[in-house]
Design a protein around this motif. Structure first.
Motif: not given
Ligand SMILES: [Zn+2]
Length: 325
Positions: A97-98, A102-104, A129-133
Motif C-alpha cells: 500500500x505504501x 508513492x506511485x500515485x 509484493x511491494x517490490x513488484x509494485x
C-alpha cells in the motif's frame, strides 16, 4: 535523528559519488532510479536526501546549496515534492500500500514545477509484493521523477528492480574519517569507544548516545571476561542481559569473540588450541578457534532473530556456558 543533508557536514567518503551525481544532472543523464548501496551506518540515507536536494534546490547553478527553502524542506523531510517511505511503526517491512501511494503521488504534477522524488529506506525491507509494485513505477517513470532506494543488502531485492536502477556505493569510512566527521558533526564525545562497539558506522553512532554505548560495551566486556574466567554466573548474567540493551550487548559479544579470533590468528594459533597467556588476560583459558567461529555464528543468529518470540535468557545462558573454563 538529524542525519538530514544540510544539517550535518557532508561525509567526505561520499565526495566522489556526489560529484558523479552532479555531473550526471548537469549533462541531463540523471537516471530515474538510484540504488544507494551503503555499508551499514555509513550514510546512505544522507546521500539519498542530498540527491533529493540536488534536484529540488532553488539555486540550480549551485545545487544543492543547503540553505534555500527547497533544501531546508528536504532536510526536514517536509518538501511537498518529496515522499519518504520507510517501514511503519511496529513493522519491519515496507508494504505494498505504501508503494502504491508513492506511485500515485509521483504521477501528480510537481508543486515546484520540477522534479518529484521518492526515497525508500531501507529498501531491503520491501516485501516481495511491494517490490513488484515498485517495479511498475521503475519501468514507466513519469518524466522528471527520481526514485532512490537505500539498501545495505541488495540481494534482498528482485533482480528486475536492481536492473532498473543505477548503483551508487557508499563505502565504510576509515576510523580517522569517522572520528573527524563525528567531531565536526557533534563535538568531542567518546566516539572511538562507540565505534569500537558498533563498527565503522558513524551515522549509527551519531543517532545514539555514545556515552551509553561506551558504558554498555565496557560492562558487557567485563561480564564476558568474568564468564570466560569462571568468575560469573551464566544464569544471572543472561537474565541481566536479556532485560536491557540486549541488541547492543550482543554486538559487543560478537566483537569480543572476533577480537579473540584475530588475536589467535595473529599469534599463529590458527586451528590450534588457544591457551591463556599474557595476550589473553582475563579471557577464556581454552577456546578452540573453531568454537570461537561457531559462537560468532550463533551470536549473529540470535541478533538476527531478536524479534522472534523465544526465551532469550535461555539461549544466552547456553552460549555463556560455553565460555566457561
Ligand atoms: Zn538549495
Amino acid at each position: 535523528m538529524s542525519a538530514a543533508a544540510g544539517a550535518l557536514p557532508p561525509p567526505p567518503w561520499t565526495g566522489a559519488e556526489r560529484g558523479q551525481l552532479q555531473a550526471a544532472l548537469a549533462a541531463g543523464r540523471l537516471p530515474h532510479g538510484l540504488l544507494i548501496q551503503e555499508a551499514p551506518g555509513a550514510g546512505g540515507e544522507w546521500l539519498a536526501l542530498w540527491s533529493a536536494q540536488l534536484v529540488l534546490c532553488e539555486h540550480p547553478e549551485q545545487a544543492p546549496c543547503g540553505h534555500c527553502r527547497g533544501c531546508r524542506r528536504v532536510a526536514a523531510r517536509q518538501h511537498p515534492d518529496l515522499t519518504f517511505v520507510s517501514p511503519e511503526e511496529g513493522s519491519r517491512q515496507i508494504r505494498i500500500e505504501q508503494v502504491r501511494e508513492l506511485g500515485a503521488e509521483l504521477t501528480l504534477t510537481s508543486h515546484g514545477g520540477g522534479y518529484k522524488v521518492g526515497i525508500l529506506s531501507p529498501a531491503d525491507s520491501l516485501n516481495r509484493f511491494a517490490a513488484n509494485a515498485l517495479l511498475k513505477t521503475l519501468e514507466e517513470p513519469p518524466a522528471r521523477t527520481l526514485l532512490v532506494l537505500v539498501v545495505t543488502q541488495p540481494s534482498r531485492l528482485p533482480a528486475t528492480v536492481i536492473s532498473r536502477t543505477q548503483r551508487i556505493r557508499v563505502r565504510a569510512p576509515t576510523r580517522a574519517e569517522s572520528l573527524t566527521w563525528l567531531q565536526a558533526a557533534a563535538g568531542a564525545k567518546p566516539w572511538a569507544a562507540a565505534l569500537d562497539t558498533l563498527g565503522e558506522a558513524p551515522f549509527t553512532v551519531l543517532g545514539g548516545d555514545p556515552e551509553a554505548v561506551a558504558e554498555a560495551a565496557s560492562d558487557a566486556r567485563r561480564a564476558l571476561d568474568a564468564l570466560g574466567g569462571g568468575g560469573a554466573d551464566p544464569v544471572a548474567t543472561a537474565e541481566r542481559w536479556a532485560r536491557s540493551e540486549l541488541p547492543l550487548r550482543l554486538q559487543c559479544f560478537e566483537r569480543w569473540l572476533t577480537e579473540r579470533i584475530r588475536r589467535a590468528e595473529a599469534d599463529g594459533h590458527l586451528m590450534a588450541e588457544v591457551r591463556a597467556g599474557p595476550y589473553l588476560s582475563g579471557g577464556p583459558p581454552v577456546l578452540n578457534i573453531r568454537e570461537l567461529f561457531r559462537l560468532v555464528d550463533e551470536v549473529r543468529e540470535l541478533r538476527a532473530t531478536l524479534d522472534v518470540p523465544l526465551n532469550r535468557g535461555v539461549a544466552l545462558e547456553a552460549l555463556f556456558r560455553r565460555l566457561a573454563p
